[in-house]
Write a protein that holds these residues in place. Sequence first.
Motif, PDB file in Angstrom:
ATOM      1  N   ALA A  11     -61.449  57.375 -12.217  1.00  0.00           N
ATOM      2  CA  ALA A  11     -60.259  56.570 -11.905  1.00  0.00           C
ATOM      3  C   ALA A  11     -60.218  55.310 -12.774  1.00  0.00           C
ATOM      4  CB  ALA A  11     -60.249  56.200 -10.432  1.00  0.00           C
ATOM      5  N   LEU A  12     -61.365  54.695 -13.017  1.00  0.00           N
ATOM      6  CA  LEU A  12     -61.417  53.528 -13.889  1.00  0.00           C
ATOM      7  C   LEU A  12     -60.969  53.881 -15.307  1.00  0.00           C
ATOM      8  CD1 LEU A  12     -64.830  51.916 -12.847  1.00  0.00           C
ATOM      9  CD2 LEU A  12     -62.538  51.014 -12.376  1.00  0.00           C
TER      10      LEU A  12
ATOM     11  N   GLY B 136     -54.920  42.983 -28.396  1.00  0.00           N
ATOM     12  CA  GLY B 136     -54.092  42.277 -27.432  1.00  0.00           C
ATOM     13  C   GLY B 136     -53.814  43.098 -26.196  1.00  0.00           C
ATOM     14  N   ALA B 137     -53.396  44.347 -26.396  1.00  0.00           N
ATOM     15  CA  ALA B 137     -53.078  45.230 -25.273  1.00  0.00           C
ATOM     16  C   ALA B 137     -54.329  45.574 -24.471  1.00  0.00           C
ATOM     17  CB  ALA B 137     -52.415  46.501 -25.788  1.00  0.00           C
ATOM     18  N   GLY B 138     -55.416  45.898 -25.161  1.00  0.00           N
ATOM     19  CA  GLY B 138     -56.650  46.249 -24.463  1.00  0.00           C
ATOM     20  C   GLY B 138     -57.208  45.091 -23.665  1.00  0.00           C
ATOM     21  N   THR B 139     -57.119  43.884 -24.217  1.00  0.00           N
ATOM     22  CA  THR B 139     -57.611  42.699 -23.516  1.00  0.00           C
ATOM     23  C   THR B 139     -56.789  42.432 -22.264  1.00  0.00           C
ATOM     24  OG1 THR B 139     -58.483  41.683 -25.531  1.00  0.00           O
ATOM     25  CG2 THR B 139     -57.933  40.207 -23.717  1.00  0.00           C
ATOM     26  N   ARG B 140     -55.487  42.539 -22.376  1.00  0.00           N
ATOM     27  CA  ARG B 140     -54.632  42.310 -21.204  1.00  0.00           C
ATOM     28  C   ARG B 140     -54.913  43.347 -20.118  1.00  0.00           C
ATOM     29  NH1 ARG B 140     -48.721  42.014 -23.640  1.00  0.00           N
ATOM     30  NH2 ARG B 140     -48.133  41.644 -21.447  1.00  0.00           N
ATOM     31  N   ALA B 141     -55.131  44.594 -20.533  1.00  0.00           N
ATOM     32  CA  ALA B 141     -55.441  45.646 -19.557  1.00  0.00           C
ATOM     33  C   ALA B 141     -56.782  45.382 -18.880  1.00  0.00           C
ATOM     34  CB  ALA B 141     -55.454  47.005 -20.249  1.00  0.00           C
ATOM     35  N   MET B 142     -57.775  44.988 -19.668  1.00  0.00           N
ATOM     36  CA  MET B 142     -59.099  44.728 -19.100  1.00  0.00           C
ATOM     37  C   MET B 142     -59.052  43.554 -18.124  1.00  0.00           C
ATOM     38  SD  MET B 142     -62.683  44.192 -21.138  1.00  0.00           S
ATOM     39  CE  MET B 142     -64.248  44.415 -20.284  1.00  0.00           C
TER      40      MET B 142
ATOM     41  N   SER C 200     -67.060  48.255 -16.929  1.00  0.00           N
ATOM     42  CA  SER C 200     -66.228  47.815 -18.050  1.00  0.00           C
ATOM     43  C   SER C 200     -66.341  48.726 -19.268  1.00  0.00           C
ATOM     44  CB  SER C 200     -66.615  46.393 -18.454  1.00  0.00           C
ATOM     45  OG  SER C 200     -66.475  45.504 -17.370  1.00  0.00           O
ATOM     46  N   SER C 201     -67.382  49.539 -19.321  1.00  0.00           N
ATOM     47  CA  SER C 201     -67.618  50.364 -20.512  1.00  0.00           C
ATOM     48  C   SER C 201     -66.552  51.437 -20.718  1.00  0.00           C
ATOM     49  CB  SER C 201     -68.999  51.020 -20.442  1.00  0.00           C
ATOM     50  OG  SER C 201     -69.043  52.066 -19.483  1.00  0.00           O
ATOM     51  N   VAL C 202     -65.737  51.727 -19.699  1.00  0.00           N
ATOM     52  CA  VAL C 202     -64.696  52.748 -19.886  1.00  0.00           C
ATOM     53  C   VAL C 202     -63.720  52.338 -20.977  1.00  0.00           C
ATOM     54  CG1 VAL C 202     -64.880  53.663 -17.548  1.00  0.00           C
ATOM     55  CG2 VAL C 202     -63.265  51.788 -18.017  1.00  0.00           C
ATOM     56  N   PHE C 203     -63.576  51.047 -21.228  1.00  0.00           N
ATOM     57  CA  PHE C 203     -62.688  50.591 -22.294  1.00  0.00           C
ATOM     58  C   PHE C 203     -63.227  50.953 -23.678  1.00  0.00           C
ATOM     59  CE2 PHE C 203     -60.755  48.115 -18.975  1.00  0.00           C
ATOM     60  CZ  PHE C 203     -59.417  48.044 -19.360  1.00  0.00           C
TER      61      PHE C 203
ATOM     62  N   ALA D 132     -57.732  52.397 -17.188  1.00  0.00           N
ATOM     63  CA  ALA D 132     -57.867  51.686 -18.460  1.00  0.00           C
ATOM     64  C   ALA D 132     -56.940  52.277 -19.514  1.00  0.00           C
ATOM     65  CB  ALA D 132     -59.319  51.736 -18.935  1.00  0.00           C
ATOM     66  N   ARG D 133     -56.900  53.592 -19.597  1.00  0.00           N
ATOM     67  CA  ARG D 133     -56.005  54.254 -20.565  1.00  0.00           C
ATOM     68  C   ARG D 133     -54.545  53.951 -20.269  1.00  0.00           C
ATOM     69  NH1 ARG D 133     -56.705  60.453 -21.348  1.00  0.00           N
ATOM     70  NH2 ARG D 133     -55.086  59.963 -22.868  1.00  0.00           N
ATOM     71  N   ASP D 134     -54.151  54.085 -19.017  1.00  0.00           N
ATOM     72  CA  ASP D 134     -52.750  53.919 -18.652  1.00  0.00           C
ATOM     73  C   ASP D 134     -52.279  52.482 -18.875  1.00  0.00           C
ATOM     74  OD1 ASP D 134     -52.750  56.570 -17.939  1.00  0.00           O
ATOM     75  OD2 ASP D 134     -52.867  56.215 -15.776  1.00  0.00           O
TER      76      ASP D 134
END
Length: 347
Positions: free
Chosen positions: A331-332, A121-127, A108-111, A336-338
């Motif tokens: 890849a993670l 909001g966007a980061g949470t939905r992606a995670m 999870s640290s890649v975020f 996460a970025r995409d």
Amino acid sequence: MRGFIAAAFGAALTLAGLGGGIAPAAAQETVTLKISHYLPASHGFQTDFLGPWAEELERRTNGKVKAEIYPGTSSFGNAARQADQVRAGVIDIALGLRGIPRGRFERSSVFELPFVVSEAGAGTRAMWEMYKSGALADDYKDYKVLALFVHNGGLFHTTSVPVHELSDLKGLRLRTPSEAVSVMLQSLGASAVGLPPSEIYENLQKGTLDGLVTTWDLVGATRLNEVVKYHTDGRVYTAAFYVLMNKRKYESLPADVKQAIDETTGDALVAKFGDWWAKWDKAGREDAVARGHEIIEVDEPTRNRWRQELTPMIDAYIERLQNNGVADARALYDQARDLTARYEAAE
């Protein structure tokens, strides 16, 4: 004798809750959920999330669920112990910071790497999407996962040295929330200091810290605006959080209580964090403005330049993850970025 038997039989019926007697004891049992987090009870974690959520569970179960919430000031409030308490069953549910202690939930640290997340909001939905797809599942295999989330892109807050460029961080002692942020600071010549939120104020006041890397929310919620003066809003990084439940406790619950938990967590819960973080950050920023602090807004060209400066650090962190057994770390990170960029573009 016949009278004695009849009386005994009638008493048994009453105890069993038959024929107009009392309800079965099991139907009257209260389910107590012990919930912990590591910030003050006045923080939005409790006032906007955990408190109202506990009330919602009680309403949906007709009073069967009762919650006991233990904030950071309690004996269960140590930031480094939140996940351990849940796994051991000492606490049923905990909200914790992924990066404390180090070496946990590393996928999870890649975020948390620079410039992956700007908006909560966007980061949470992606995670959450990556967790549901299985990409992050190994991090949390020992738990019932109720939510994962991130905060808005973080800032540099300092006491006496304004930060206009990354080079201004050199030589500063800064509190860090995670190993990913620590590696970033160290690559820039700063000293990264790991401290729980409860110890930041005193160390800033004594001068053993020159600042910290965090949100608007935390500096407002823990009165840190009293001791810092400069805020560089570059949305450089984020921190990841979890809401975890003890698996055995969840599996032991009645079906209606499980249903209430399932319906109020997961997708339904993670959708709320963007608005919550906007509210929490607004309060911290307004407090800094009211105090006359200098707020340094970093424009997009500068952020892009900083991203290039930090690319070697990002590559080195991904390599370290790979060496620690996260074979698909690159890849993670790319995923996460995409995903985050896609959700940010849609907002």
